[in-house]
Write an enzyme that holds these catalytic residues in place. Sequence first.
Site, PDB file in Angstrom:
ATOM      1  N   SER A 121     -69.114  12.125   0.997  1.00 37.20           N
ATOM      2  CA  SER A 121     -69.150  13.505   1.484  1.00 37.20           C
ATOM      3  C   SER A 121     -68.309  13.680   2.724  1.00 37.20           C
ATOM      4  O   SER A 121     -67.908  14.787   3.057  1.00 37.20           O
ATOM      5  CB  SER A 121     -70.579  13.897   1.867  1.00 37.20           C
ATOM      6  OG  SER A 121     -71.459  13.639   0.829  1.00 37.20           O
ATOM      7  N   HIS A 142     -66.132  14.659  -5.523  1.00 37.95           N
ATOM      8  CA  HIS A 142     -67.328  14.999  -4.755  1.00 37.95           C
ATOM      9  C   HIS A 142     -68.181  16.004  -5.510  1.00 37.95           C
ATOM     10  O   HIS A 142     -67.857  17.183  -5.595  1.00 37.95           O
ATOM     11  CB  HIS A 142     -66.920  15.553  -3.384  1.00 37.95           C
ATOM     12  CG  HIS A 142     -68.080  15.828  -2.495  1.00 37.95           C
ATOM     13  ND1 HIS A 142     -68.233  16.983  -1.779  1.00 37.95           N
ATOM     14  CD2 HIS A 142     -69.174  15.079  -2.208  1.00 37.95           C
ATOM     15  CE1 HIS A 142     -69.356  16.936  -1.096  1.00 37.95           C
ATOM     16  NE2 HIS A 142     -69.945  15.802  -1.336  1.00 37.95           N
ATOM     17  N   GLU A 154     -65.396  18.884  -5.743  1.00 39.01           N
ATOM     18  CA  GLU A 154     -64.213  18.822  -4.887  1.00 39.01           C
ATOM     19  C   GLU A 154     -63.448  17.556  -5.277  1.00 39.01           C
ATOM     20  O   GLU A 154     -63.999  16.456  -5.211  1.00 39.01           O
ATOM     21  CB  GLU A 154     -64.612  18.770  -3.410  1.00 39.01           C
ATOM     22  CG  GLU A 154     -65.160  20.097  -2.893  1.00 39.01           C
ATOM     23  CD  GLU A 154     -65.710  20.011  -1.474  1.00 39.01           C
ATOM     24  OE1 GLU A 154     -65.587  20.985  -0.738  1.00 39.01           O
ATOM     25  OE2 GLU A 154     -66.288  18.968  -1.117  1.00 39.01           O
ATOM     26  N   ASN A 192     -68.865  20.770   2.869  1.00 37.71           N
ATOM     27  CA  ASN A 192     -69.662  20.121   3.918  1.00 37.71           C
ATOM     28  C   ASN A 192     -69.145  20.428   5.314  1.00 37.71           C
ATOM     29  O   ASN A 192     -69.917  20.487   6.269  1.00 37.71           O
ATOM     30  CB  ASN A 192     -69.730  18.610   3.688  1.00 37.71           C
ATOM     31  CG  ASN A 192     -70.675  18.271   2.552  1.00 37.71           C
ATOM     32  OD1 ASN A 192     -71.398  19.149   2.071  1.00 37.71           O
ATOM     33  ND2 ASN A 192     -70.677  17.033   2.126  1.00 37.71           N
TER      34      ASN A 192
HETATM   35  N1  NAD Z   1     -77.359  13.608  -1.011  1.00 41.24           N
HETATM   36  C1  NAD Z   1     -76.481  14.559  -1.222  1.00 41.24           C
HETATM   37  O1  NAD Z   1     -76.840  15.747  -1.240  1.00 41.24           O
HETATM   38  C2  NAD Z   1     -75.036  14.231  -1.481  1.00 41.24           C
HETATM   39  C3  NAD Z   1     -74.207  15.217  -2.030  1.00 41.24           C
HETATM   40  C4  NAD Z   1     -72.875  14.867  -2.345  1.00 41.24           C
HETATM   41  C5  NAD Z   1     -72.400  13.612  -2.080  1.00 41.24           C
HETATM   42  N2  NAD Z   1     -73.233  12.679  -1.506  1.00 41.24           N
HETATM   43  C6  NAD Z   1     -72.659  11.346  -1.263  1.00 41.24           C
HETATM   44  O2  NAD Z   1     -73.069  10.508  -2.328  1.00 41.24           O
HETATM   45  C7  NAD Z   1     -73.209   9.177  -1.873  1.00 41.24           C
HETATM   46  C8  NAD Z   1     -74.613   8.677  -2.182  1.00 41.24           C
HETATM   47  O3  NAD Z   1     -75.556   9.453  -1.463  1.00 41.24           O
HETATM   48  P1  NAD Z   1     -77.064   9.603  -1.938  1.00 41.24           P
HETATM   49  O4  NAD Z   1     -77.644  10.732  -1.150  1.00 41.24           O
HETATM   50  O5  NAD Z   1     -77.125   9.644  -3.414  1.00 41.24           O
HETATM   51  O6  NAD Z   1     -77.674   8.235  -1.394  1.00 41.24           O
HETATM   52  P2  NAD Z   1     -79.042   7.515  -1.807  1.00 41.24           P
HETATM   53  O7  NAD Z   1     -79.471   6.744  -0.631  1.00 41.24           O
HETATM   54  O8  NAD Z   1     -79.990   8.502  -2.394  1.00 41.24           O
HETATM   55  O9  NAD Z   1     -78.601   6.531  -2.987  1.00 41.24           O
HETATM   56  C9  NAD Z   1     -77.729   5.436  -2.805  1.00 41.24           C
HETATM   57  C10 NAD Z   1     -78.015   4.417  -3.897  1.00 41.24           C
HETATM   58  O10 NAD Z   1     -77.038   3.388  -3.813  1.00 41.24           O
HETATM   59  C11 NAD Z   1     -77.648   2.143  -4.119  1.00 41.24           C
HETATM   60  N3  NAD Z   1     -76.858   1.047  -3.593  1.00 41.24           N
HETATM   61  C12 NAD Z   1     -76.779   0.601  -2.317  1.00 41.24           C
HETATM   62  N4  NAD Z   1     -75.937  -0.443  -2.251  1.00 41.24           N
HETATM   63  C13 NAD Z   1     -75.467  -0.673  -3.492  1.00 41.24           C
HETATM   64  C14 NAD Z   1     -74.587  -1.631  -4.076  1.00 41.24           C
HETATM   65  N5  NAD Z   1     -74.014  -2.557  -3.333  1.00 41.24           N
HETATM   66  N6  NAD Z   1     -74.356  -1.579  -5.394  1.00 41.24           N
HETATM   67  C15 NAD Z   1     -74.944  -0.642  -6.160  1.00 41.24           C
HETATM   68  N7  NAD Z   1     -75.792   0.304  -5.664  1.00 41.24           N
HETATM   69  C16 NAD Z   1     -76.051   0.274  -4.361  1.00 41.24           C
HETATM   70  C17 NAD Z   1     -79.019   2.285  -3.468  1.00 41.24           C
HETATM   71  O11 NAD Z   1     -79.941   1.385  -4.060  1.00 41.24           O
HETATM   72  C18 NAD Z   1     -79.368   3.749  -3.765  1.00 41.24           C
HETATM   73  O12 NAD Z   1     -80.079   3.906  -4.972  1.00 41.24           O
HETATM   74  C19 NAD Z   1     -72.890   9.194  -0.392  1.00 41.24           C
HETATM   75  O13 NAD Z   1     -71.540   8.860  -0.214  1.00 41.24           O
HETATM   76  C20 NAD Z   1     -73.129  10.648  -0.020  1.00 41.24           C
HETATM   77  O14 NAD Z   1     -72.397  11.044   1.097  1.00 41.24           O
HETATM   78  C21 NAD Z   1     -74.536  12.965  -1.239  1.00 41.24           C
END
Ligand code: NAD
Length: 596
Positions: A121, A142, A154, A192
């Site tokens: 993000s 994204h 995006e 964002n």
């Molecule tokens: N939460 C949101 O609203 C949102 C929206 C758009 C983009 N994002 C982006 O998406 C990405 C993930 O965010 P999220 O909120 O889903 O995080 P999250 O913490 O909910 O999930 C991350 C997952 O990654 C797994 N993980 C960690 N290390 C790992 C590895 N080495 N190999 C495989 N899996 C692994 C974890 O076990 C976890 O299930 C980030 O870059 C975030 O910025 C988040």
Amino acid sequence: MAREFSTVGVVGLGTMGAGIVEVFARNGVDVVAVEISEPALERGRATLTSSTDRAVAKGKLAVADRDALHERVHFEVGLDALRSVDLVIEAVPEHLDLKQRIFAELDRVCRPDAILATNTSSLSVTEISVATSRPNQVIGIHFFNPAPVMKLVEVVRTVVTAPEVVADVEALCARLGKVDVTINDRAGFIANALLFGYLNHAVGMFESHYATREDIDAAMKLGCGLPMGPLALMDLIGLDTAYEILDTMYRRGGRDRRHAPVPLLKQMVTAGLLGRKSGRGFYTYERPGSPKVVPDETTPQTTDAALADGARAITKVGVVGSGTMATGIIEVFAKAGYEVVSVTRGAEKSASVCEAVKTSLNKGVVRGKLAEVDRDAALGRITWTATLDHLADVDLVIEAVVEELSVKKALFASLDEICKPGVVLATTTSSLPVVDVAMATQRPADVVGLHFFNPAPVMPLVEVVRTIRTSPEATATARAVCAALGKTAVVCGDRSGFIVNALLFPYLNDAVKMLEASYSTADDIDHAMKLGCGYPMGPFELLDVVGLDVSLAIQRELYLELREPGFAPAPLLEHLVTAGYLGRKARRGFRDHSHR
Ligand SMILES: NC(=O)c1ccc[n+]([C@@H]2O[C@H](COP(=O)([O-])OP(=O)(O)OC[C@H]3O[C@@H](n4cnc5c(N)ncnc54)[C@H](O)[C@@H]3O)[C@@H](O)[C@H]2O)c1
């Protein structure tokens, strides 16, 4: 010919990853879904299952389609499972070093022609790409939360991303039924960059007890028509993820203090209050992962009895003014059964306000929303006068005259002389300090702000502004009156912009700055906020409706009161106002409205 993606890999099955898996599998693409451990894999599988089960329960997905969807998904631990996929989307936590390590590993494991994408993000896609030997095949894709629902994607190209990779990914987005905006690699991209300053500001309001969580969220939902309030949205995003995004944006985005995470966020993350995913964040949820909010120790009592606690009885209301707001407010009170005394500056003005109220009530009758007898009764409850002395026996006065402090102060001084003791005196000001008008009277404890939204008969929200001199009884009275009007009252402190304008206008101003910097177009920015965040209008559409002059005036007030450098009005906004491009009312603002 766009490239065919028949198998994609998704790394990390948390809030975003599980949703992204669903998006692909729903659209007939085979998915290899990868996690770091068996328990994490199970959680990801459970998220997918409950999401698709909900879709089935809502009638949005057939049982057979759900089963086929699940058959397309192969769950595996470890990146080795991604050996033969065409595209990988990484969705692990927002840490640069972690993402770089994963990309280096993906580079080693995946086919040489595979495209490697990150769902980051806020981190630099470029910095992530250089961890591989194929930066030209690395791109940002994204998705928005929840991925199966939000239409926007995006697509982020770096200076080295190959054009055909961008084109292939754009075609893929279309196949997934998404709308893409393709942009360069900048902190926070479009959505964002415009969203997180606002979210952080809302957390700051909550942290400083400016208003309750419920009131902050209700204000933005009901005042701006947003699908969720900012604190509920933080819980959905995940507070750990939100913290990381803010922190990165602060560091990458020019150290704008508005992106420096509010200290409370870090405390909540440390305490394990991560939002929905951990069952507790700003709100408490039925269980981890559940969207259902349950009452907790800070849930307010919203019974009428609790609301009326200390409230004074109100039967007769005075409304001073003859503009749009006064007219709407007179109608609202008369319809709700109050006796109303309308005071204007002369018989002619009274006649035109009376006409406007009649026209509006008649519209209600034509639309079948108001019975003729009720219209007649409402009109019968209104007295029209040009004499302030007629307010001697009202229980509540609402001032809605011109937005000039000297005029309002003089009026309040007169009201102080005329009105009986115990009356609640309210101002509808949207930008002046309420305490200034309160101090023009000898009874500042009885003075509150009642900030109605335009059009008053339609908009469900009223901001009840209490100054440091307002008594609890006056606040309780104002709340009880709003409840009797069928409006939602939110209570806040006496600061510039109250809740809604203070949170809304800096975001609009940021959008203007983004346009001015030529990062994106007005159309794409509007799309991003509508399709990525579910906003009813994009920032430029809204600015044209509100009026650029009005928006600039509010932004200036915010800047002058808070001295926040990031709130300085965008030069482009100032120039457009100077040029007379004021929005729809001038037939030209950010867009040309002369043909409509
Ligand atoms: N939460 C949101 O609203 C949102 C929206 C758009 C983009 N994002 C982006 O998406 C990405 C993930 O965010 P999220 O909120 O889903 O995080 P999250 O913490 O909910 O999930 C991350 C997952 O990654 C797994 N993980 C960690 N290390 C790992 C590895 N080495 N190999 C495989 N899996 C692994 C974890 O076990 C976890 O299930 C980030 O870059 C975030 O910025 C988040």
